[in-house]
Design an enzyme around this catalytic site. Structure first.
Site, PDB file in Angstrom:
ATOM      1  N   LYS A  15       0.851  -1.200   0.000  1.00  0.00           N
ATOM      2  CA  LYS A  15       0.000   0.000   0.000  1.00  0.00           C
ATOM      3  C   LYS A  15       0.886   1.251   0.000  1.00  0.00           C
ATOM      4  O   LYS A  15       2.088   1.163   0.286  1.00  0.00           O
ATOM      5  CB  LYS A  15      -0.905  -0.012   1.230  1.00  0.00           C
ATOM      6  CG  LYS A  15      -0.151   0.039   2.558  1.00  0.00           C
ATOM      7  CD  LYS A  15      -1.029  -0.351   3.732  1.00  0.00           C
ATOM      8  CE  LYS A  15      -0.253  -0.305   5.034  1.00  0.00           C
ATOM      9  NZ  LYS A  15      -0.983  -0.944   6.149  1.00  0.00           N
ATOM     10  N   ARG A 111      -9.907  -0.073  15.268  1.00  0.00           N
ATOM     11  CA  ARG A 111      -9.783   0.728  14.049  1.00  0.00           C
ATOM     12  C   ARG A 111     -10.818   0.173  13.067  1.00  0.00           C
ATOM     13  O   ARG A 111     -11.922   0.684  13.007  1.00  0.00           O
ATOM     14  CB  ARG A 111      -8.351   0.659  13.497  1.00  0.00           C
ATOM     15  CG  ARG A 111      -8.116   1.632  12.348  1.00  0.00           C
ATOM     16  CD  ARG A 111      -6.660   1.665  11.894  1.00  0.00           C
ATOM     17  NE  ARG A 111      -6.214   0.418  11.266  1.00  0.00           N
ATOM     18  CZ  ARG A 111      -5.000   0.241  10.739  1.00  0.00           C
ATOM     19  NH1 ARG A 111      -4.111   1.226  10.772  1.00  0.00           N
ATOM     20  NH2 ARG A 111      -4.662  -0.918  10.201  1.00  0.00           N
ATOM     21  N   TYR A 242      17.447  29.085   8.794  1.00  0.00           N
ATOM     22  CA  TYR A 242      16.247  29.711   9.334  1.00  0.00           C
ATOM     23  C   TYR A 242      16.218  29.573  10.852  1.00  0.00           C
ATOM     24  O   TYR A 242      16.512  28.509  11.398  1.00  0.00           O
ATOM     25  CB  TYR A 242      14.995  29.049   8.759  1.00  0.00           C
ATOM     26  CG  TYR A 242      14.766  29.343   7.298  1.00  0.00           C
ATOM     27  CD1 TYR A 242      14.631  30.658   6.844  1.00  0.00           C
ATOM     28  CD2 TYR A 242      14.683  28.309   6.381  1.00  0.00           C
ATOM     29  CE1 TYR A 242      14.416  30.929   5.496  1.00  0.00           C
ATOM     30  CE2 TYR A 242      14.457  28.565   5.034  1.00  0.00           C
ATOM     31  CZ  TYR A 242      14.327  29.879   4.598  1.00  0.00           C
ATOM     32  OH  TYR A 242      14.113  30.141   3.271  1.00  0.00           O
ATOM     33  N   MET A 290      13.281  23.774   2.863  1.00  0.00           N
ATOM     34  CA  MET A 290      12.443  23.065   1.896  1.00  0.00           C
ATOM     35  C   MET A 290      13.298  22.210   0.957  1.00  0.00           C
ATOM     36  O   MET A 290      12.958  21.068   0.658  1.00  0.00           O
ATOM     37  CB  MET A 290      11.613  24.078   1.094  1.00  0.00           C
ATOM     38  CG  MET A 290      10.569  23.427   0.205  1.00  0.00           C
ATOM     39  SD  MET A 290       9.606  24.620  -0.733  1.00  0.00           S
ATOM     40  CE  MET A 290       8.543  25.321   0.512  1.00  0.00           C
TER      41      MET A 290
END
Ligand code: PLP
Length: 349
Positions: A15, A111, A242, A290
């Site tokens: 998956k 679940r 940053y 990023m």
């Protein structure tokens, strides 16, 4: 590996694009090992069929809407049935052919799955019904990655006690990777000819347990790497990136690596997260951008522009990065994107 360890059959769980590794490539690579494949959605199953994968494919969440049933039959897919509403739709459907059903019990994860009481009723309704080709009872373990949890054996007891009231049930499916690798206590169930294991993460070489007893049992499949594109000499007191999250406490050399959170490297990874540069272990510094991140080159004087950087793979287990970033290897793998994927035949590495 699962196949060699266990007496039963195995569905390779591919998956989420085979946990980010490429579903079609992985299905082809695992074809001779696996007895079938498991995916989450119809779209994932159809992608495999379109690529010529003819093996059994199980839809782990079954159908989301009644209209999918005809497509499921047409493409010869197997179906998890996990809720009363699915049972009702399946019983009432007009199908060209009967479908193989994996009837899921909620044995304690809460679940998906039918409660034990609802399970017995659903089993009896589906057994022998003209829309149902066969039934494999299944359940999923919530805490198999926690060796000190008693929940796993409790779940097994619920599953087995409920099935004991259904003497016609022969096959079953319980084990995920953690159950296969770390729960010899489950052997009486999962190491039998009738059991279908459902290995996922272990196929990709990451251990489901963060501090495994046998860490070298598995070989990483994904080698996530990039290169150094800039070098900086920092003076004591210089801060990088940053937020100026890392400040040099001495003069030091650092490298800027062309990989960031847009490629799937976790932004939450902290200074100190292991990284390998040209085969030498070092550490991440500062805040992940990023498209870029920073590595410490203080102790790797030979490293320079274009040096090879392993974010995770053979030298840096994905679990180490995951731990430092407060996540799991599963999420790291699924998040890899924008990367160039090269596939190697393992025999040639
Ligand atoms: C994802 C999944 C698996 C595989 O789990 P791993 O921990 O990756 O081995 C098995 N069964 C079900 C129902 C799943 O959703």
């Amino acid at each position: 590996m699962a196949k060699q360890q266990l007496a039963g059959k195995a569905l390779a769980v591919i998956k989420a694009n085979a946990y980010g590794h490429g579903a079609v490539h992985c299905a082809k690579a695992l074809k001779n090992e696996a007895d079938g494949f498991a995916v989450a959605t119809l779209e994932e199953a159809l992608q495999l069929r379109e690529a010529g994968i003819a093996d059994p494919i199980l839809l782990l969440e079954g159908f989301f809407a009644a209209a999918e049933l005809s497509v499921i039959v047409q493409h010869d897919l197997c179906l998890v049935v996990h809720a009363p509403w699915q049972v009702d739709i399946l019983l009432a459907a007009k199908l060209a052919r009967a479908v193989p059903v994996w009837l899921k019990m909620d044995s304690g994860m809460h679940r998906l799955g039918l409660s034990p009481h609802a399970y017995i009723k659903a089993y009896q309704q589906l057994k022998g019904h003209h829309n149902v080709a066969s039934i494999v009872p299944m359940t999923h373990l919530a805490n198999a990655d926690n060796l000190s949890s008693g929940h796993t054996m409790q779940q097994l007891a619920v599953f087995q006690t409920t099935l004991a009231d259904l003497p016609t049930a022969h096959a079953s499916s319980v084990a995920n990777s953690a159950a296969i690798l770390a729960w010899p206590q489950l052997n009486q169930v999962i190491n039998t000819k009738q059991h279908w294991s459902r290995p996922g993460i272990m196929l990709y070489g990451a251990h489901p347990i963060m501090q495994p007893v046998q860490p070298d049992l598995l070989e990483p499949v994904m080698h996530f790497s990039s290169r150094i594109i800039a070098l900086r000499q920092l003076e004591k007191g210089d801060a990088i990136g940053y937020g100026s999250l890392f400040t040099a406490d001495k003069a030091m050399r650092i490298g800027v690596v062309a990989c960031g959170y847009a490629d799937g490297y976790p932004r939450s990874a902290q200074t100190g997260t292991p990284i390998a540069v040209d085969g030498t272990m070092t550490r991440l510094l500062g805040c992940v951008s990023m498209d870029m991140l920073y590595v410490d080159l203080s102790d790797i004087p030979t490293a320079g522009l274009n040096s090879q950087v392993e974010l995770w793979g053979k030298q840096v287990p994905a679990n180490w990065v995951a731990q430092s970033a407060g996540t799991i290897a599963y999420e790291l793998f699924c998040n890899v994107k924008r990367a160039h994927f090269d596939y190697f035949d393992p025999a040639n590495i």
